[in-house]
Design an enzyme around this catalytic site. Sequence first.
Site, short mmCIF file in Angstrom:
data_model
loop_
_atom_site.label_atom_id
_atom_site.label_comp_id
_atom_site.label_asym_id
_atom_site.label_seq_id
_atom_site.Cartn_x
_atom_site.Cartn_y
_atom_site.Cartn_z
N ASP A 1 -4.54 -2.76 -10.27
CA ASP A 1 -4.25 -3.41 -11.55
C ASP A 1 -4.67 -4.87 -11.51
O ASP A 1 -4.96 -5.43 -10.45
CB ASP A 1 -2.75 -3.28 -11.86
CG ASP A 1 -1.88 -3.85 -10.75
OD1 ASP A 1 -1.95 -5.07 -10.51
OD2 ASP A 1 -1.16 -3.08 -10.10
N PHE B 1 15.85 -1.58 -16.57
CA PHE B 1 15.61 -3.03 -16.60
C PHE B 1 16.74 -3.71 -17.37
O PHE B 1 17.07 -3.30 -18.49
CB PHE B 1 14.27 -3.30 -17.29
CG PHE B 1 13.98 -4.76 -17.55
CD1 PHE B 1 13.43 -5.56 -16.56
CD2 PHE B 1 14.26 -5.33 -18.79
CE1 PHE B 1 13.16 -6.91 -16.79
CE2 PHE B 1 13.99 -6.68 -19.04
CZ PHE B 1 13.44 -7.46 -18.03
N ASN C 1 2.89 2.44 0.85
CA ASN C 1 2.73 3.89 0.87
C ASN C 1 3.89 4.73 0.38
O ASN C 1 4.05 5.87 0.80
CB ASN C 1 2.37 4.33 2.30
CG ASN C 1 0.90 4.08 2.57
OD1 ASN C 1 0.06 4.59 1.85
ND2 ASN C 1 0.60 3.27 3.56
N ASP D 1 -7.19 0.13 11.28
CA ASP D 1 -6.20 0.56 10.28
C ASP D 1 -4.84 0.76 10.94
O ASP D 1 -4.56 0.22 12.03
CB ASP D 1 -6.72 1.81 9.56
CG ASP D 1 -6.20 1.94 8.14
OD1 ASP D 1 -5.10 2.46 7.97
OD2 ASP D 1 -6.91 1.52 7.19
N ASP D 2 -4.01 1.54 10.31
CA ASP D 2 -2.63 1.78 10.72
C ASP D 2 -2.52 2.17 12.20
O ASP D 2 -3.40 2.87 12.73
CB ASP D 2 -2.11 2.93 9.84
CG ASP D 2 -0.61 3.05 9.85
OD1 ASP D 2 0.03 2.33 10.63
OD2 ASP D 2 -0.10 3.87 9.07
N GLU E 1 -28.85 10.63 11.71
CA GLU E 1 -27.87 10.19 10.71
C GLU E 1 -27.56 8.70 10.86
O GLU E 1 -27.40 7.99 9.88
CB GLU E 1 -26.58 11.00 10.86
CG GLU E 1 -26.69 12.40 10.27
CD GLU E 1 -25.46 13.24 10.57
OE1 GLU E 1 -25.08 14.03 9.70
OE2 GLU E 1 -24.90 13.12 11.68
N GLY F 1 -4.23 4.36 -1.38
CA GLY F 1 -5.41 4.38 -2.24
C GLY F 1 -5.12 3.58 -3.49
O GLY F 1 -4.75 2.40 -3.42
C1 DGJ Z 1 -2.90 4.91 3.08
C2 DGJ Z 1 -4.23 4.27 2.90
O1 DGJ Z 1 -4.70 4.46 1.61
C3 DGJ Z 1 -5.19 4.79 3.95
O2 DGJ Z 1 -6.46 4.29 3.72
C4 DGJ Z 1 -4.66 4.38 5.29
O3 DGJ Z 1 -4.68 2.99 5.40
C5 DGJ Z 1 -3.26 4.92 5.48
N1 DGJ Z 1 -2.40 4.57 4.39
C6 DGJ Z 1 -2.67 4.41 6.77
O4 DGJ Z 1 -1.37 4.75 6.91
#
Ligand code: DGJ
Length: 729
Positions: free
Chosen positions: A534, A280, A480, A366-367, A614, A529
């Site tokens: 934060d 920094f 990610n 999702d992705d 279920e 995840g």
């Molecule tokens: C990471 C995320 O935490 C997952 O839940 C999912 O969305 C994947 N990335 C998708 O690439």
Amino acid sequence: MIGYQAENHLFTLHTRSSSYQFMVDPSGYLLHTYYGPRVGGGSFAYRLRQADRGFSPNPNSEGHTRTFSLDTQPQEYPSSGVGDFRIPVLEVENADGSRAADLRYQSHVIRSGKYALPGLPAFFAQEEDAQTLEITLEDPVTGLRAVLYYGVIESRDMITRAVRIENAGDKPVALTRVMSLCLDLHQGDLDLITFDGRHTGERHPHRRRLAPGIQMVSSTRGATSHQHNNFIMLCAPDAGETHGWCLGAALVYSGNFEAAVERTQFDTARMTLGISPWQFRFTLAPGETFTAPEAVMIFSREGFSGMTHQFHRAIRDNLCRGEWAHRRRPVLLNTWEAAYFDFNSEKLLEIARCAAETGVELLVMDDGWFGTRNDDRGGLGDWFVNEQKLPGGLAPLVHAVNELGLDFGLWIEPEMVSEDSRLFAEHPDWALRIPGRPATRGRSQLVLDFSRTEVWQYVYAQIKKVLSSANITYVKWDMNRSLTDVLSAALPAERQGEVYHRFVLGVYAMLEQFRKDFPHILLEGCCGGGGRFDCGMLYYTPQIWASDNTDAMDRLLIQYGTSFCYPVSVAGSHVSAVPNEQTGRVTGLDTRAAVAMAGTFGYELDPRSLSVAERQQMRLEIDRFRHLYDLIQYGDYDRLTDPFAPGPFTAWQQTAPDGSAALVTVVTGMARSNDAFATVYPRNLLPDALYSVNGADAVRGDVLMYGGIPLPHVGGDYRAMQFELTRKG
Ligand code: DGJ
């Protein structure tokens, strides 16, 4: 309330149950005198003791007096390079190459309301519920100024801190370390608790006695990280859930951070919290300013649970913004673990049809819906719909899903780019890369240079187009990989030390723009995840996917640690299929549901693969969650056991703030033959009130708390039980 006594230059900040005090000494240094249980008034200045200590130098303004040293005095925002050898708070490089800043009091103002920080997240409060103290310090030689902000949100027991550094001199100055918070405590025999882990194992608490010297956790990954959270605690060695004093401190920031505590030679402790000084270096030309992010503290004399209750209330009411902060969130089904990249409109509609029958309210795609994204090697950055998978774009699919009675949500990962993408082909210099050095990949992708406004604005424009093309009510914002090769093509060599921080400012700017343009969309944060879990992100996203680990038993540990600071309403938690994808463990659907109910509650599985029985159970659990929604999301949360300690079960409790109801959840571990009788002890009930447990005859609150609830013998591993306590009189 903020009090100022002019005759002895004393500032006292009172919250509902804590007081914080410091004074300006005759030489203009801010000396810390007290942080502890609320007091009626009075000065703690008598605690400031002086002695001639060898090798602790004396400021020139003290003449030849040897008993005053910055090295030994408890301070609010210590100077550096002029005689304090403890962990520094501010470090600078002046134009002449010297590394000193000697900050002395100039002036102060006290006003009603809580300050805000331009471009940065911060807790907020109604004008009448908070006060701000602003103190200006100045270095008489260079003209460098530090404006210290103190916010007091009285009802939350919260004291907030932030700092603005101003170059009021006539030469440039480089900042190499600017901590947001310094707390010099008068005792050093304390325990430090940090929240640490790894991807799929985040925020496990670690408690240790302070040893002499510096102990520190930090992130240099560009985001808060899975490895260490930027919330830490200090407490008395005998403190526990319900007794002893403790304090928690959180940085309202989502990038590199450092949290350090030093136990000093004279057995005092200095805690510092702020942006990590690693790589920094922020240059201020004359007239320029730098604002360090906010840090917040809560003190409790009633053990950890008192602090937790206040953090939870403050995060829910004074940090999360927008209509979703307090609106009932939908029960969602996310397609990630159901389909990964392998889906098309038809498959999604089948999943949606099945989900609708169980009571799910929102389908999250999702992705994998954009560009050429068929695996995790390509497509990031190309934010247009893959019409091979979704013919006609989003609108027909979303319309059909809506017809089934479900809302529709979408996954994005704006900060990233795949080398195999149109965006990268067109703008290779938009990724963080070091010219001449092969790029370091993470999950086969590169990081976009969000320190450049034109980069995030371009990405945002593409995403905005997609979001405007259909009825989207939810977005999951993912990230990610960690940052590497941190060099911005847009900044000169001497300013590269600013990129990590400017990157975070770019992310915040795009999030803010998103919130303005799409106020009705529920935003969920995610970083593989819980890698960016934060208080900074929570200012923009009122919930965050807590971990990529959906195993119920592992989640007990993650959610336990998370709960010290963060409320249930912000922790994304889903029921997934078994055997679990991350651990291979098999747990019952009811256990998975009970654990997900200590979070936002949703599903992450293909409902078509469930049996009819279920699916019926799924419906009952969704109904149960809806029925318990307010208690779960807004109740006071108590950890009844420590899942890291040996014991037959893990338990927690949510209690309505007026004591009218409570939910006690118990999850057992591995079954043991001929085991002892087990009992769970609720807390926080009204002693004189009568409570019915799961509809049985009412019992007094004190009887339940001190006698406990006997647990039935259920047999088998990992079994869940929920006890609903309802006040009857
Ligand atoms: C990471 C995320 O935490 C997952 O839940 C999912 O969305 C994947 N990335 C998708 O690439």
